[in-house]
Design a protein around this motif. Structure first.
Motif, PDB file in Angstrom:
ATOM      1  N   LYS A 141      -6.498   1.562  -4.006  1.00 46.07           N
ATOM      2  CA  LYS A 141      -5.748   0.336  -3.697  1.00 46.07           C
ATOM      3  C   LYS A 141      -4.255   0.528  -3.943  1.00 46.07           C
ATOM      4  O   LYS A 141      -3.419   0.119  -3.125  1.00 46.07           O
ATOM      5  CB  LYS A 141      -6.290  -0.827  -4.528  1.00 46.07           C
ATOM      6  CG  LYS A 141      -7.727  -1.221  -4.189  1.00 46.07           C
ATOM      7  CD  LYS A 141      -8.207  -2.364  -5.069  1.00 46.07           C
ATOM      8  CE  LYS A 141      -9.616  -2.814  -4.687  1.00 46.07           C
ATOM      9  NZ  LYS A 141     -10.631  -1.770  -4.906  1.00 46.07           N
ATOM     10  N   VAL A 142      -3.903   1.145  -5.079  1.00 43.77           N
ATOM     11  CA  VAL A 142      -2.490   1.386  -5.389  1.00 43.77           C
ATOM     12  C   VAL A 142      -1.873   2.321  -4.354  1.00 43.77           C
ATOM     13  O   VAL A 142      -0.756   2.097  -3.871  1.00 43.77           O
ATOM     14  CB  VAL A 142      -2.345   1.977  -6.806  1.00 43.77           C
ATOM     15  CG1 VAL A 142      -0.907   2.417  -7.065  1.00 43.77           C
ATOM     16  CG2 VAL A 142      -2.775   0.954  -7.850  1.00 43.77           C
ATOM     17  N   HIS A 143      -2.612   3.340  -3.992  1.00 42.22           N
ATOM     18  CA  HIS A 143      -2.142   4.307  -2.995  1.00 42.22           C
ATOM     19  C   HIS A 143      -1.899   3.625  -1.660  1.00 42.22           C
ATOM     20  O   HIS A 143      -0.869   3.863  -0.992  1.00 42.22           O
ATOM     21  CB  HIS A 143      -3.187   5.414  -2.858  1.00 42.22           C
ATOM     22  CG  HIS A 143      -2.821   6.465  -1.861  1.00 42.22           C
ATOM     23  ND1 HIS A 143      -3.619   6.760  -0.771  1.00 42.22           N
ATOM     24  CD2 HIS A 143      -1.749   7.291  -1.765  1.00 42.22           C
ATOM     25  CE1 HIS A 143      -3.063   7.717  -0.064  1.00 42.22           C
ATOM     26  NE2 HIS A 143      -1.923   8.065  -0.634  1.00 42.22           N
ATOM     27  N   TYR A 144      -2.811   2.748  -1.252  1.00 42.18           N
ATOM     28  CA  TYR A 144      -2.681   2.053   0.021  1.00 42.18           C
ATOM     29  C   TYR A 144      -1.463   1.130   0.012  1.00 42.18           C
ATOM     30  O   TYR A 144      -0.709   1.065   0.993  1.00 42.18           O
ATOM     31  CB  TYR A 144      -3.949   1.255   0.307  1.00 42.18           C
ATOM     32  CG  TYR A 144      -3.935   0.544   1.637  1.00 42.18           C
ATOM     33  CD1 TYR A 144      -4.126   1.257   2.822  1.00 42.18           C
ATOM     34  CD2 TYR A 144      -3.727  -0.827   1.710  1.00 42.18           C
ATOM     35  CE1 TYR A 144      -4.114   0.617   4.049  1.00 42.18           C
ATOM     36  CE2 TYR A 144      -3.710  -1.477   2.936  1.00 42.18           C
ATOM     37  CZ  TYR A 144      -3.899  -0.751   4.099  1.00 42.18           C
ATOM     38  OH  TYR A 144      -3.872  -1.380   5.309  1.00 42.18           O
ATOM     39  N   ILE A 145      -1.252   0.434  -1.086  1.00 41.12           N
ATOM     40  CA  ILE A 145      -0.101  -0.475  -1.193  1.00 41.12           C
ATOM     41  C   ILE A 145       1.207   0.310  -1.106  1.00 41.12           C
ATOM     42  O   ILE A 145       2.166  -0.126  -0.458  1.00 41.12           O
ATOM     43  CB  ILE A 145      -0.171  -1.280  -2.506  1.00 41.12           C
ATOM     44  CG1 ILE A 145      -1.343  -2.273  -2.439  1.00 41.12           C
ATOM     45  CG2 ILE A 145       1.134  -2.023  -2.767  1.00 41.12           C
ATOM     46  CD1 ILE A 145      -1.609  -2.983  -3.747  1.00 41.12           C
ATOM     47  N   ILE A 146       1.257   1.471  -1.751  1.00 42.66           N
ATOM     48  CA  ILE A 146       2.467   2.307  -1.702  1.00 42.66           C
ATOM     49  C   ILE A 146       2.770   2.723  -0.266  1.00 42.66           C
ATOM     50  O   ILE A 146       3.925   2.676   0.186  1.00 42.66           O
ATOM     51  CB  ILE A 146       2.309   3.540  -2.608  1.00 42.66           C
ATOM     52  CG1 ILE A 146       2.309   3.112  -4.084  1.00 42.66           C
ATOM     53  CG2 ILE A 146       3.435   4.548  -2.355  1.00 42.66           C
ATOM     54  CD1 ILE A 146       1.994   4.243  -5.045  1.00 42.66           C
ATOM     55  N   LEU A 147       1.750   3.116   0.484  1.00 43.21           N
ATOM     56  CA  LEU A 147       1.957   3.498   1.879  1.00 43.21           C
ATOM     57  C   LEU A 147       2.476   2.317   2.700  1.00 43.21           C
ATOM     58  O   LEU A 147       3.357   2.487   3.568  1.00 43.21           O
ATOM     59  CB  LEU A 147       0.656   4.021   2.483  1.00 43.21           C
ATOM     60  CG  LEU A 147       0.160   5.380   1.979  1.00 43.21           C
ATOM     61  CD1 LEU A 147      -1.188   5.723   2.596  1.00 43.21           C
ATOM     62  CD2 LEU A 147       1.169   6.480   2.285  1.00 43.21           C
ATOM     63  N   CYS A 148       1.942   1.127   2.430  1.00 44.88           N
ATOM     64  CA  CYS A 148       2.424  -0.073   3.126  1.00 44.88           C
ATOM     65  C   CYS A 148       3.894  -0.337   2.811  1.00 44.88           C
ATOM     66  O   CYS A 148       4.691  -0.664   3.703  1.00 44.88           O
ATOM     67  CB  CYS A 148       1.586  -1.288   2.737  1.00 44.88           C
ATOM     68  SG  CYS A 148      -0.132  -1.241   3.327  1.00 44.88           S
ATOM     69  N   LEU A 149       4.263  -0.169   1.546  1.00 43.71           N
ATOM     70  CA  LEU A 149       5.646  -0.401   1.132  1.00 43.71           C
ATOM     71  C   LEU A 149       6.597   0.617   1.763  1.00 43.71           C
ATOM     72  O   LEU A 149       7.752   0.295   2.049  1.00 43.71           O
ATOM     73  CB  LEU A 149       5.756  -0.360  -0.391  1.00 43.71           C
ATOM     74  CG  LEU A 149       5.063  -1.510  -1.138  1.00 43.71           C
ATOM     75  CD1 LEU A 149       5.154  -1.305  -2.645  1.00 43.71           C
ATOM     76  CD2 LEU A 149       5.668  -2.863  -0.747  1.00 43.71           C
ATOM     77  N   LEU A 150       6.116   1.845   1.990  1.00 45.63           N
ATOM     78  CA  LEU A 150       6.942   2.853   2.639  1.00 45.63           C
ATOM     79  C   LEU A 150       7.280   2.455   4.080  1.00 45.63           C
ATOM     80  O   LEU A 150       8.330   2.849   4.604  1.00 45.63           O
ATOM     81  CB  LEU A 150       6.221   4.203   2.643  1.00 45.63           C
ATOM     82  CG  LEU A 150       6.140   4.948   1.310  1.00 45.63           C
ATOM     83  CD1 LEU A 150       5.286   6.208   1.466  1.00 45.63           C
ATOM     84  CD2 LEU A 150       7.534   5.320   0.804  1.00 45.63           C
TER      85      LEU A 150
END
Length: 255
Positions: A141-150
């Motif tokens: 979940k954290v990894h996915y959110i980081i990609l979205c923020l990028l």
């Protein structure tokens, strides 16, 4: 909604469940509404794919629409079975899809055209292996959110540099469907105990799927418009049957 139940698919083994009663409508489908609510995503992605192929957009957009369909099919398998192995078919394509968005959003600025696609491909493959072996939970979940923020700053940059009113409306529809879908997802997650006592379940996670299908379609269409502008293809937003927006382009004979 967790239940100890044996069905056609056997006991639930997935690490995450939603607030829908398992096998309430069919012994073959664990979460009925969460399963069928992925169908709009497949239909919208298919329409986008046909448009991308028919007008000869770059292959990246065809791959993006196919990735949307793949994600929806993976979600169908997951919610229909609630098996851990199928959970991977839902979550791994989510990451692959975001890597595609990273590529499409940032590729115009890359000086070494082949380096970043190769890196993103290897990164996606490595994540798939790690997620399969270690069953990442909160890490996923954290990894996915980081990609979205990028992706967010670049998406905003495209928006502010776009002057076409209808194209800007696509971006606004993208944000609106994302926000609405997220609210339904949060409601389903945070208030499941209360919702379970209601006479009718509003099926928040199913609405999340529907809104995410439209979100992806609007985002893809907006990015197709922006890319067509970069390539001087004279893009304009038109309506399919007076309802669904899509991008129409006019390439020069040399292209």
């Amino acid at each position: 909604m967790a239940e100890t139940i044996s069905s056609f698919w056997g006991p639930v083994t997935s690490s995450t469940e939603c607030c829908e009663k398992n096998y309430a409508n069919s012994s073959y489908i664990a979460e009925f509404y969460n399963t069928i609510s992925n169908i709009p995503t497949i239909i919208l992605a298919f329409i986008g794919l046909i448009n991308a192929l028919r007008q000869r957009f770059e292959k990246r957009f065809s791959v993006l629409h196919v990735s949307n369909m793949t994600l929806a099919i993976g979600s169908i398998l997951y919610h229909a079975t609630l098996q851990r192995v199928q959970q991977q078919s839902d979550e791994t394509p989510m990451v692959w899809e975001m890597l595609l968005y990273v590529y499409i959003l940032h590729s115009p600025d890359w000086h070494y055209r082949s380096t970043m696609p190769i890196f993103l491909f290897l990164y996606g493959a490595a994540f798939a292996v790690m997620h399969s072996v270690f069953h990442l939970g909160i890490g996923f979940k954290v990894h996915y959110i980081i990609l979205c923020l990028l992706c967010t700053p670049r998406m905003y940059k495209y928006y502010i540099y776009t002057e076409d009113v209808l194209a800007k409306r696509l971006a606004k529809l993208y944000v609106a469907t994302l926000v609405l879908g997220s609210l339904f997802w949060l409601g389903d997650r945070l208030f499941c105990n209360e919702i379970s006592r209601w006479p009718i379940n509003p099926q928040g996670h199913a609405f999340w799927h529907v809104f995410m299908g439209f979100k992806s379609y609007f985002a893809n269409t907006f990015l197709m418009f922006c890319r067509a502008q970069q390539r001087d293809w004279s893009p304009k937003v038109v309506l399919l049957m007076g309802i669904l927006p899509y991008v129409k382009i006019e390439k020069s004979k040399r292209q």
